[in-house]
Each structure stands twice: as structure tokens, then as C-alpha cells.
Scaffold this active site. Structure first.
Site, PDB file in Angstrom:
ATOM      1  N   GLY A  11       0.825  -1.199   0.000  1.00 41.13           N
ATOM      2  CA  GLY A  11       0.000   0.000   0.000  1.00 41.13           C
ATOM      3  C   GLY A  11       0.859   1.249   0.000  1.00 41.13           C
ATOM      4  O   GLY A  11       1.544   1.523   0.987  1.00 41.13           O
ATOM      5  N   LEU A  12       0.831   1.984  -1.101  1.00 42.41           N
ATOM      6  CA  LEU A  12       1.648   3.191  -1.218  1.00 42.41           C
ATOM      7  C   LEU A  12       0.774   4.412  -1.483  1.00 42.41           C
ATOM      8  O   LEU A  12       1.063   5.239  -2.341  1.00 42.41           O
ATOM      9  CB  LEU A  12       2.682   3.029  -2.333  1.00 42.41           C
ATOM     10  N   VAL A  15      -0.293   7.408   3.255  1.00 36.20           N
ATOM     11  CA  VAL A  15       0.504   6.965   4.409  1.00 36.20           C
ATOM     12  C   VAL A  15       1.735   6.193   3.962  1.00 36.20           C
ATOM     13  O   VAL A  15       2.843   6.436   4.438  1.00 36.20           O
ATOM     14  CB  VAL A  15      -0.351   6.108   5.365  1.00 36.20           C
ATOM     15  N   LYS A 107      -7.596  -0.407  11.295  1.00 39.74           N
ATOM     16  CA  LYS A 107      -8.512  -0.648  12.416  1.00 39.74           C
ATOM     17  C   LYS A 107      -9.659  -1.574  12.037  1.00 39.74           C
ATOM     18  O   LYS A 107     -10.151  -2.356  12.859  1.00 39.74           O
ATOM     19  CB  LYS A 107      -9.061   0.657  12.997  1.00 39.74           C
ATOM     20  N   GLU A 131      -0.100   0.717  16.299  1.00 32.89           N
ATOM     21  CA  GLU A 131      -0.303   2.023  16.928  1.00 32.89           C
ATOM     22  C   GLU A 131      -1.104   2.964  16.048  1.00 32.89           C
ATOM     23  O   GLU A 131      -1.941   3.739  16.532  1.00 32.89           O
ATOM     24  CB  GLU A 131       1.051   2.658  17.261  1.00 32.89           C
ATOM     25  N   VAL A 134      -5.437   3.453  15.710  1.00 31.70           N
ATOM     26  CA  VAL A 134      -6.344   4.237  16.556  1.00 31.70           C
ATOM     27  C   VAL A 134      -5.729   5.605  16.828  1.00 31.70           C
ATOM     28  O   VAL A 134      -4.620   5.701  17.341  1.00 31.70           O
ATOM     29  CB  VAL A 134      -6.622   3.524  17.894  1.00 31.70           C
ATOM     30  N   GLU A 192     -14.761  11.554   2.886  1.00 34.14           N
ATOM     31  CA  GLU A 192     -14.823  10.836   1.621  1.00 34.14           C
ATOM     32  C   GLU A 192     -16.044  11.277   0.811  1.00 34.14           C
ATOM     33  O   GLU A 192     -16.971  11.904   1.343  1.00 34.14           O
ATOM     34  CB  GLU A 192     -14.910   9.327   1.886  1.00 34.14           C
ATOM     35  N   LYS A 207     -12.350   1.713  16.213  1.00 33.88           N
ATOM     36  CA  LYS A 207     -11.244   2.125  17.086  1.00 33.88           C
ATOM     37  C   LYS A 207     -11.576   1.860  18.552  1.00 33.88           C
ATOM     38  O   LYS A 207     -10.730   1.382  19.316  1.00 33.88           O
ATOM     39  CB  LYS A 207     -10.941   3.606  16.861  1.00 33.88           C
TER      40      LYS A 207
END
EC number: 1.1.1.3
Length: 440
Positions: A11-12, A15, A107, A131, A134, A192, A207
Site C-alpha cells: 500500500g503506497l 501513508v 482498524k 499504533e 487508533v 470521503e 477504534k
């Protein structure tokens, strides 16, 4: 110096690209801090030709995430694709089955399969760090999983969705409608095109279910959360809350009660002087109440490429610093096999104050009738506010605000249902819980 820690990134997007850039730009600093280099050995993304502002020509490209997890020569599989199902679930399962550590920001995956994946990680002697899943850059997972060891947690709550907090903040500060603020959030990229998952509370619920397990040692149960979104919050509610000394926030709340564990996500009125009421815009905040420490409130960016990548990088660094054979922190705070079954508390036994807004026809006896139904259900009223100065001969509906003292939710619901049958309401009643943090 130890050998390089080789990672594979699936996944690029925003993030993943941010993480790759930070790893390359700060390679020397990370090597010094972690005691070994961190190398991007493999990557996977939908579009290989897209310019992500970072040179990944040295990494091996895979066509799909599962192939990367199954075949790449890596020490850590970093899952940044999202989604509760495949390919994320299959890829993470494949990596753990090989004995490869996993870092994820997903999540939804953890809410659906967290216990299963935790068991697999612990069986294979792997780390599963999350980490970033959430509250973005806020280190709440580490706090619950490690830093608060020895504390008995009684309640976890907070603002865990930046989209909702942005909308509610903008409604209050600019006097705009929910629809107008949602449109602006979409324009800025905070929401979105289909914002349902955020504004109806599902994102916060995922979360919260993870935090609940870390706090209370139960199996993750994302489907047993009482859920209300913010789409029915009006500017009238925002203004009435301000007049009464409150702000409206979408909170996720988990706490232990006599009947089980209560998990709920809903719009909440918090005292305007409380710390959590000051958290505006897309910022997140999580509060943990425990017997030794008291209340710990952590505030910070809850989303965005850099904030989330920072949390992911922290998880990778922890793995880089770990040594073979060292005792590993259980994925969910305690061994997955020892997690207790989730027992859902009776939400209608929630004990707290309530804000009730009703639009009523202008007729004699309305106040007395409403007060009577409240008294019949054992509800004590803290205040009654009429938003017009006085009743007139006008046929226009009037707005009445009731604020109750602490009471049972089933009592409030019975009273409101009885009032609704009287025939003088000009629209559906609005009921919003009032939450009073210890810091208020």
C-alpha cells in the site's frame, strides 16, 4: 552493528508514500536510534507508474500483497491497504504464518479479526504492532498495552474521528448547517465522497472496540457497540448546547458497569470548560481513567500521511530495537487465549444526564404535561429552557430544551415516548447524552 531490518510495504497511498519518504530521508538517524539500518526491500501498490515523490527503484515490486507476504525476503510486513477483508486479511495472515512481524494501520481488520491474528502472532512468536490504527499519531495503544501496566482502567473515551470533529467545530464556530460543513469537509479532503462510515460513527466504533479490549481484557466485539452518528445534529442543537455551557462532540466511550462492559458511540454534550471540549477541527483526543494514574488525556493529529506514518514508523522502530528471544508484549495487552468473553452492558441502564430538545405546538398546558411525564418516570430536571421569550397567539412551533439530572436511560426513553404520543410535538425529539469528564 546488527543486520538491516528489511521491510515490505503493501500500500503506497498517502501513508505508505509518507512512510517510505521518511525512511529514506532519515536513514542515518534511524540507524543510530534503532541500532541497525531499516531498508525497504519490497513494495506493492496498484499503480506502479504513479509518481509518489520517493525513489523506490531499489525495492522489489510485487503484483499483489499476498505474494509479497508469502515470497519477499523481509523481516517486517507493513500493511497499509485498509479494509477488513482480503487482500489485507490474507496478506497479514500469510506474513504471520511465515513468522514475519507485522505492522498495520488497519482498524477495520483488527476490529474484525484482531483476536484471531493475535493468536497466530503469539503462536509464531511474532510481533503484531498497530499504533496507527487508533487516533493516528497519538500513542494510545502503547499507553494501554505497556505504560499503564498495573493500573485498573475504569473508562476510556475520546474523539476518534477527525471528520466528525471538524464538522461539529465548524458548525459551532461559523453557524453553518451540517450539510454545509460536510460539503466543506469533502472539498478539503477530510471526508470521503461517501462519508457514511465516518459520520455515522462506524470508524469510531472500530477504534473503540480495540481500545476496549486493551483496557478491559475482553475479546474484541465491534458489533456490540451502541451506535449513533452526527447526521441528525442541527445548528439548533449546537446553539442550545452553547447557551447551556456545553459543546457537542462525537465520543466513543467504553467503561465497566455492574452489568458488563458498555461500549457506545454517539454525539455527546461535554462541559465547555472541560479539556476535551477544547479539542477542535480534525484533532483527536483519547482519555484513559485509571485507579493509580487518574485521568490521562492525550491530544494530537488523528489522521493524515505524516501523523499516521509517524505511528507506523514507531512500531517498526520497536521491532528493529527488539532482540531475538526477548519477551514479547502480548498483541492485545494480555495473551490472546486468556481474553475473556465480551459481556455487553445494558445500555439503557446508563446513568447520566440528558439534553432533550422538543419542538412543540403553542398550546396551553404543554409545560405541565411534559414535566408530569418526566416526574412519572422518576426524572429530576436540572433546567427547562424555552427558546422564545414567551408563548404567543402565534401558531408557530416553539422549542423547549430540557436538561435532566443524572438518571437512567430507559427512564428518559419512556418519558420521551409518552410525550411523543400526546400529539403536540411538531417534529421528532432530540436526545443527547451529557458526559462529565473527571477533568471538568
Amino acid at each position: 552493528m546488527a543486520d538491516a531490518l528489511k521491510i515490505g510495504i503493501a500500500g503506497l497511498g498517502t501513508v505508505g508514500a509518507s512512510l517510505a519518504r521518511i525512511l529514506l530521508e532519515r536513514r542515518e538517524m534511524l540507524t543510530t536510534t534503532c541500532g541497525r539500518p531499516i531498508e525497504i526491500a519490497a513494495v506493492c501498490a496498484r499503480d506502479r507508474s504513479r509518481d509518489r515523490g520517493v525513489d523506490l527503484s531499489h525495492a522489489i515490486w510485487f503484483e499483489d500483497a499476498v505474494a509479497l507476504a508469502e515470497q519477499a525476503e523481509i523481516d517486517v510486513f507493513v500493511e497499509l491497504m485498509g479494509g477488513a477483508g482480503d487482500p489485507a486479511h490474507a496478506a497479514v495472515t500469510a506474513a504471520l504464518s511465515r513468522g514475519i512481524h507485522v505492522v498495520t494501520a488497519n482498524k477495520a481488520l483488527l476490529a474484525a479479526h484482531g483476536v484471531e491474528l493475535a493468536m497466530l502472532a503469539e503462536e509464531r512468536g511474532c510481533l503484531l504492532n498497530y499504533e496507527a490504527a487508533v487516533a493516528g499519531g497519538i500513542p494510545v495503544i502503547k499507553a494501554l498495552r505497556e505504560s499503564l501496566t498495573g493500573n485498573t482502567v475504569s473508562r476510556v473515551y475520546g474523539i476518534m474521528n477527525g471528520t466528525c470533529n471538524y464538522i461539529l467545530t465548524k458548525m459551532e464556530k461559523e453557524g453553518l448547517s451540517f450539510a454545509e460543513c460536510l460539503k466543506e469537509a469533502q472539498r478539503l479532503g477530510y471526508a470521503e465522497a461517501d462519508p457514511t462510515f465516518d459520520i455515522e460513527g462506524n470508524d469510531t466504533a472500530h477504534k473503540l472496540s480495540i481500545l476496549t479490549t486493551l483496557a478491559f481484557g475482553n475479546r474484541i466485539s465491534a458489533d456490540d457497540i451502541y451506535l449513533e452518528g452526527i447526521s441528525n445534529i442541527s445548528i439548533e442543537d449546537i446553539r442550545a448546547a452553547a447557551d447551556l455551557g456545553y459543546r457537542i462532540k462525537l465520543l466513543g466511550v467504553a467503561q465497566k458497569t455492574d452489568t458488563g462492559i458498555e461500549q457506545r458511540v454517539h454525539p455527546t454534550m461535554v462541559p465547555i470548560e472541560s479539556e476535551i471540549a477544547q479539542v477542535d477541527g480534525v484533532t483527536n483526543a483519547v482519555a484513559i481513567e485509571s485507579d493509580i494514574l487518574g485521568e490521562l488525556l492525550m491530544v494530537g493529529p488523528g489522521a493524515g500521511g505524516n501523523a499516521t506514518a509517524s505511528a507506523v514508523l514507531g512500531d517498526i522502530a520497536d521491532i528493529a530495537k527488539s532482540r531475538p528471544g526477548a519477551q514479547k508484549v502480548p498483541v492485545l495487552g494480555r495473551p490472546a487465549k486468556s481474553l475473556e468473553p465480551y459481556v455487553r452492558a445494558q445500555i439503557r441502564k446508563h446513568h447520566g444526564g440528558y439534553f432533550i430538545r422538543m419542538t412543540v405546538e403553542d398550546r396551553a398546558g404543554v409545560f405541565a404535561n411534559m414535566a408530569g411525564h418526566m416526574a412519572e418516570n422518576g426524572i429530576s430536571l436540572e433546567s427547562i429552557v424555552q427558546h422564545s421569550k414567551h408563548f404567543t397567539e402565534s401558531v408557530e412551533p416553539k422549542t423547549i430544551i430540557l436538561v435532566t439530572h443524572a438518571t437512567m436511560e430507559d427512564s428518559v426513553r419512556r418519558a420521551v415516548a409518552a410525550i411523543s404520543k400526546e400529539g403536540y410535538l411538531a417534529g421528532p425529539p432530540q436526545v443527547i447524552r451529557i458526559e462529565r469528564p473527571k477533568s471538568a
